[in-house]
Motif scaffolding. Sequence first.
Motif, PDB file in Angstrom:
ATOM      1  N   HIS A 124       1.001  -1.281   0.095  1.00  0.00           N
ATOM      2  CA  HIS A 124      -0.028  -0.023  -0.118  1.00  0.00           C
ATOM      3  C   HIS A 124       0.928   1.244  -0.057  1.00  0.00           C
ATOM      4  CE1 HIS A 124      -2.705  -3.170   1.446  1.00  0.00           C
ATOM      5  NE2 HIS A 124      -3.642  -2.640   0.787  1.00  0.00           N
ATOM      6  N   PRO A 125       2.013   1.587   0.791  1.00  0.00           N
ATOM      7  CA  PRO A 125       2.728   2.539   0.687  1.00  0.00           C
ATOM      8  C   PRO A 125       3.906   2.790  -0.229  1.00  0.00           C
ATOM      9  CG  PRO A 125       3.273   1.512   2.526  1.00  0.00           C
ATOM     10  CD  PRO A 125       2.349   0.602   1.961  1.00  0.00           C
ATOM     11  N   HIS A 126       3.725   1.360  -1.142  1.00  0.00           N
ATOM     12  CA  HIS A 126       5.062   1.246  -2.071  1.00  0.00           C
ATOM     13  C   HIS A 126       4.571   0.786  -3.343  1.00  0.00           C
ATOM     14  CE1 HIS A 126       9.289   0.570  -2.323  1.00  0.00           C
ATOM     15  NE2 HIS A 126       9.315  -0.595  -2.438  1.00  0.00           N
ATOM     16  N   ILE A 127       4.664  -0.448  -3.773  1.00  0.00           N
ATOM     17  CA  ILE A 127       4.632  -1.153  -4.926  1.00  0.00           C
ATOM     18  C   ILE A 127       3.278  -0.633  -5.517  1.00  0.00           C
ATOM     19  CG2 ILE A 127       3.626  -3.277  -4.373  1.00  0.00           C
ATOM     20  CD1 ILE A 127       5.679  -4.207  -6.711  1.00  0.00           C
ATOM     21  N   CYS A 130      12.142   2.057   0.357  1.00  0.00           N
ATOM     22  CA  CYS A 130      11.201   1.933   1.203  1.00  0.00           C
ATOM     23  C   CYS A 130      12.401   1.654   2.458  1.00  0.00           C
ATOM     24  CB  CYS A 130      10.447   0.577   1.215  1.00  0.00           C
ATOM     25  SG  CYS A 130      11.370  -1.094   0.923  1.00  0.00           S
ATOM     26  N   ILE A 131      13.577   1.206   2.062  1.00  0.00           N
ATOM     27  CA  ILE A 131      14.738   0.988   3.340  1.00  0.00           C
ATOM     28  C   ILE A 131      15.341   2.408   3.504  1.00  0.00           C
ATOM     29  CG2 ILE A 131      16.592  -0.035   4.088  1.00  0.00           C
ATOM     30  CD1 ILE A 131      14.222  -1.833   3.915  1.00  0.00           C
ATOM     31  N   ASP A 132      15.752   2.928   2.328  1.00  0.00           N
ATOM     32  CA  ASP A 132      16.366   4.318   2.462  1.00  0.00           C
ATOM     33  C   ASP A 132      15.746   5.320   3.340  1.00  0.00           C
ATOM     34  OD1 ASP A 132      18.484   3.410   0.827  1.00  0.00           O
ATOM     35  OD2 ASP A 132      17.323   4.173  -1.088  1.00  0.00           O
ATOM     36  N   GLU A 133      14.500   5.347   3.184  1.00  0.00           N
ATOM     37  CA  GLU A 133      13.783   6.483   4.067  1.00  0.00           C
ATOM     38  C   GLU A 133      13.861   6.095   5.500  1.00  0.00           C
ATOM     39  OE1 GLU A 133       9.770   6.029   2.278  1.00  0.00           O
ATOM     40  OE2 GLU A 133       9.059   4.081   3.617  1.00  0.00           O
ATOM     41  N   LEU A 134      14.258   4.857   6.034  1.00  0.00           N
ATOM     42  CA  LEU A 134      14.392   4.827   7.359  1.00  0.00           C
ATOM     43  C   LEU A 134      15.650   4.724   7.909  1.00  0.00           C
ATOM     44  CD1 LEU A 134      12.355   1.262   7.575  1.00  0.00           C
ATOM     45  CD2 LEU A 134      11.707   3.568   8.099  1.00  0.00           C
ATOM     46  N   ALA A 135      16.800   5.261   6.914  1.00  0.00           N
ATOM     47  CA  ALA A 135      18.168   5.256   7.356  1.00  0.00           C
ATOM     48  C   ALA A 135      18.003   6.781   8.220  1.00  0.00           C
ATOM     49  CB  ALA A 135      18.808   5.519   6.211  1.00  0.00           C
ATOM     50  N   LEU A 160       5.856  -9.963   2.531  1.00  0.00           N
ATOM     51  CA  LEU A 160       6.035 -10.946   1.305  1.00  0.00           C
ATOM     52  C   LEU A 160       4.531 -10.846   0.540  1.00  0.00           C
ATOM     53  CD1 LEU A 160       7.947 -14.162   2.518  1.00  0.00           C
ATOM     54  CD2 LEU A 160       8.835 -11.705   1.442  1.00  0.00           C
ATOM     55  N   GLY A 161       4.333  -9.843  -0.199  1.00  0.00           N
ATOM     56  CA  GLY A 161       3.003  -9.754  -0.886  1.00  0.00           C
ATOM     57  C   GLY A 161       1.922  -9.791  -0.083  1.00  0.00           C
ATOM     58  N   GLU A 162       0.813 -10.581  -0.389  1.00  0.00           N
ATOM     59  CA  GLU A 162      -0.325 -10.435   0.274  1.00  0.00           C
ATOM     60  C   GLU A 162      -0.636 -11.751   0.819  1.00  0.00           C
ATOM     61  OE1 GLU A 162      -4.067 -11.112  -1.169  1.00  0.00           O
ATOM     62  OE2 GLU A 162      -2.536 -12.566  -1.604  1.00  0.00           O
ATOM     63  N   VAL A 203      -3.733 -14.337 -14.253  1.00  0.00           N
ATOM     64  CA  VAL A 203      -4.801 -13.318 -14.563  1.00  0.00           C
ATOM     65  C   VAL A 203      -4.862 -12.887 -16.105  1.00  0.00           C
ATOM     66  CG1 VAL A 203      -5.544 -10.840 -14.180  1.00  0.00           C
ATOM     67  CG2 VAL A 203      -4.687 -12.444 -12.165  1.00  0.00           C
ATOM     68  N   THR A 204      -5.815 -12.878 -16.525  1.00  0.00           N
ATOM     69  CA  THR A 204      -5.962 -12.488 -18.023  1.00  0.00           C
ATOM     70  C   THR A 204      -6.924 -11.377 -18.111  1.00  0.00           C
ATOM     71  OG1 THR A 204      -8.158 -14.035 -18.126  1.00  0.00           O
ATOM     72  CG2 THR A 204      -6.064 -14.942 -18.868  1.00  0.00           C
ATOM     73  N   GLU A 205      -7.566 -10.951 -16.920  1.00  0.00           N
ATOM     74  CA  GLU A 205      -8.670  -9.644 -16.918  1.00  0.00           C
ATOM     75  C   GLU A 205      -8.451  -9.256 -15.827  1.00  0.00           C
ATOM     76  OE1 GLU A 205     -12.798  -8.050 -18.052  1.00  0.00           O
ATOM     77  OE2 GLU A 205     -12.096  -9.890 -18.957  1.00  0.00           O
ATOM     78  N   TRP A 206      -7.982  -7.873 -15.615  1.00  0.00           N
ATOM     79  CA  TRP A 206      -7.671  -7.030 -14.232  1.00  0.00           C
ATOM     80  C   TRP A 206      -8.996  -6.579 -13.739  1.00  0.00           C
ATOM     81  CZ3 TRP A 206      -3.293  -8.157 -11.427  1.00  0.00           C
ATOM     82  CH2 TRP A 206      -2.261  -8.831 -12.035  1.00  0.00           C
ATOM     83  N   ASP A 207      -9.374  -6.570 -12.453  1.00  0.00           N
ATOM     84  CA  ASP A 207     -10.574  -5.716 -12.143  1.00  0.00           C
ATOM     85  C   ASP A 207     -10.102  -4.388 -11.290  1.00  0.00           C
ATOM     86  OD1 ASP A 207      -9.580  -6.967  -9.604  1.00  0.00           O
ATOM     87  OD2 ASP A 207     -11.415  -8.164  -9.115  1.00  0.00           O
ATOM     88  N   HIS A 208      -8.685  -4.509 -11.046  1.00  0.00           N
ATOM     89  CA  HIS A 208      -8.284  -3.216 -10.477  1.00  0.00           C
ATOM     90  C   HIS A 208      -6.973  -2.616 -11.106  1.00  0.00           C
ATOM     91  CE1 HIS A 208      -7.938  -0.300  -7.324  1.00  0.00           C
ATOM     92  NE2 HIS A 208      -9.004  -0.421  -6.709  1.00  0.00           N
ATOM     93  N   LEU A 209      -6.864  -1.341 -11.243  1.00  0.00           N
ATOM     94  CA  LEU A 209      -5.628  -0.870 -11.826  1.00  0.00           C
ATOM     95  C   LEU A 209      -4.438  -1.058 -10.608  1.00  0.00           C
ATOM     96  CD1 LEU A 209      -3.962   1.367 -13.450  1.00  0.00           C
ATOM     97  CD2 LEU A 209      -5.045   3.048 -12.087  1.00  0.00           C
ATOM     98  N   ILE A 210      -4.745  -1.102  -9.400  1.00  0.00           N
ATOM     99  CA  ILE A 210      -3.741  -1.075  -8.545  1.00  0.00           C
ATOM    100  C   ILE A 210      -3.007  -2.366  -8.403  1.00  0.00           C
ATOM    101  CG2 ILE A 210      -3.311  -1.239  -5.897  1.00  0.00           C
ATOM    102  CD1 ILE A 210      -3.758   1.341  -7.020  1.00  0.00           C
ATOM    103  N   PHE A 211      -3.793  -3.573  -8.572  1.00  0.00           N
ATOM    104  CA  PHE A 211      -3.273  -4.852  -8.415  1.00  0.00           C
ATOM    105  C   PHE A 211      -2.406  -5.295  -9.910  1.00  0.00           C
ATOM    106  CE2 PHE A 211      -7.029  -5.250  -5.886  1.00  0.00           C
ATOM    107  CZ  PHE A 211      -6.299  -4.956  -4.826  1.00  0.00           C
ATOM    108  N   ARG A 212      -3.022  -4.668 -11.061  1.00  0.00           N
ATOM    109  CA  ARG A 212      -2.139  -4.855 -12.240  1.00  0.00           C
ATOM    110  C   ARG A 212      -0.688  -4.208 -12.266  1.00  0.00           C
ATOM    111  NH1 ARG A 212      -4.134  -2.284 -17.659  1.00  0.00           N
ATOM    112  NH2 ARG A 212      -3.675  -0.291 -16.942  1.00  0.00           N
TER     113      ARG A 212
END
Length: 280
Positions: free
Chosen positions: A14-17, A32-37, A48-50, A68-77
């Motif tokens: 959600h805050p990343h990929i 995502c690691i650099d911002e914690l330095a 690890l994924g969902e 998947v052949t047809e995506w139902d949401h932009l975010i997951f594609r």
Amino acid sequence: MTTPRIWFYHDGRHPHIYRYEPPMYREQFAACIDELAGTPVEAVSFCLGEGRTMLHETQAGELLGHNVTEWDHLIFRRAHQNAMGLIESGDDPLRLVCERARLRGIRLYPCLLVQNPGPESATVRCSDFRHKNPHLEIRARANHADLLWMDGLDFVHEEVRQERFAVIEETLSTYDVAGFELQLNVQPRFFHPDEVGSGRGVMTDFVGQIHEAVRRSGEDRELAVRVPLDLEMGYEIGLDVTEWIRQGIVDVVLPETFGGPHRLDPNLDFRPLLELTQDT
């Protein structure tokens, strides 16, 4: 080995990929690691994924969207394209995170969402394993089928435990990590309501098996478990955390509100757990 004082959970999605338009570059993923330095963060749990599917190069698990052949949401594609783009360019996303954590002096613990609902709630995020094996779900037996969290996997089945363990073992053998985290509080039901009693022993043996794999992969590596702070509630769903601590098969306990990893309660009372873990 110094015990981390500040332990940070990174969802990895959600805050990343999910946020980046493809293609996502290696520098963007490692950010995502650099911002914690330079912060007090000393350990990171990286999801690890969902849970049902992953977002790194894996043979034991399945990549989100591979079926998947047809995506139902932009975010997951978008997430699938970003992960695939990095993998095809030779930059495995999880390896990037592990390498950057090592560079920044941060201990990294890959985190597996051990339990998640069935395909109906996952749509394009679900694995073939879940699609093809509805008989391995708790609700496969008609009685109590309408109870909350009954559409998760039933850990009484060896096939379920083997599928989960394969992802864990592959991660330990492939990546430079400080250990591994089991997130056991996302969908907190692991057994049929009539079999929770016997299920506790099954889950204790399973956690013990994972702990052995963690230690076998590196003496300094640790097994962390994210569980309900209310240990009695955990016990009622098959998680005998007190026994795990007694047997020494967990190294780190990360407690949360029951079934609520996305909600914070500033009034939680950690004293009973602190007493239980004192001198361990």
